[in-house]
Design a protein around this motif. Structure first.
Motif, PDB file in Angstrom:
ATOM      1  N   UNK A  96       0.832  -1.206   0.000  1.00 60.58           N
ATOM      2  CA  UNK A  96       0.000   0.000   0.000  1.00 60.58           C
ATOM      3  C   UNK A  96       0.870   1.262   0.000  1.00 60.58           C
ATOM      4  N   UNK A  97       2.050   1.167   0.628  1.00 62.37           N
ATOM      5  CA  UNK A  97       2.969   2.307   0.659  1.00 62.37           C
ATOM      6  C   UNK A  97       3.898   2.344  -0.552  1.00 62.37           C
ATOM      7  N   UNK A  98       4.341   1.155  -0.975  1.00 63.57           N
ATOM      8  CA  UNK A  98       5.313   1.026  -2.065  1.00 63.57           C
ATOM      9  C   UNK A  98       4.811  -0.039  -3.050  1.00 63.57           C
ATOM     10  N   UNK A  99       3.867   0.318  -3.927  1.00 63.38           N
ATOM     11  CA  UNK A  99       3.233  -0.669  -4.811  1.00 63.38           C
ATOM     12  C   UNK A  99       4.208  -1.447  -5.697  1.00 63.38           C
ATOM     13  N   UNK A 100       5.340  -0.859  -6.010  1.00 61.09           N
ATOM     14  CA  UNK A 100       6.301  -1.526  -6.903  1.00 61.09           C
ATOM     15  C   UNK A 100       7.487  -2.135  -6.150  1.00 61.09           C
TER      16      UNK A 100
END
Length: 128
Positions: free
Chosen positions: A106-110
């Motif tokens: 949710x914070x770092x999708x990739x």
């Protein structure tokens, strides 16, 4: 005085990392404990302790250490979260691993490998 204590802490943690690289876990742990004696909110010391436990294949204990580092970092460090989720997976705490993966994504999708190396495996392990 405050600056000097931060310098000691930084020095202890750098030396602790060197000891971990040389597999001198007892010496590294001693330095981390020195940091934590004066600063229980030292996330890097908790993370280094997690690395030590992980290298010793004590995944439940490693997860405990990484959980402290993750919490102290306000659940915002992708690296600490990844290590926490990975050790939850290794400790067969699949639901906890999934929850941490979802927070990371949710914070770092990739963020690399969270989905393939942890999330998918944890979800597969829950299927009958």
């Amino acid at each position: 005085r405050h600056l000097r204590s931060e310098e000691f802490e930084r020095g202890y943690l750098l030396l602790a990392d060197i000891y971990v690289q040389k597999s001198k876990f007892d010496l590294s742990e001693d330095l981390c404990n020195r940091c934590l004696k004066y600063n229980l909110s030292c996330g890097q010391a908790w993370e280094t302790m997690g690395v030590i436990r992980e290298r010793e294949a004590s995944y439940r204990d490693a997860a405990e250490m990484y959980e402290k580092a993750w919490t102290l970092g306000h659940s915002a460090s992708a690296t600490a979260g990844f290590k926490l989720a990975f050790n939850y997976l290794k400790a067969k705490k699949f639901i906890e691993a999934i929850n941490i993966c979802n927070k990371i994504l949710s914070l770092y999708p990739e963020y690399p490998k969270v989905r393939s190396e942890i999330l998918d495996k944890a979800m597969e392990a829950l299927r009958p």
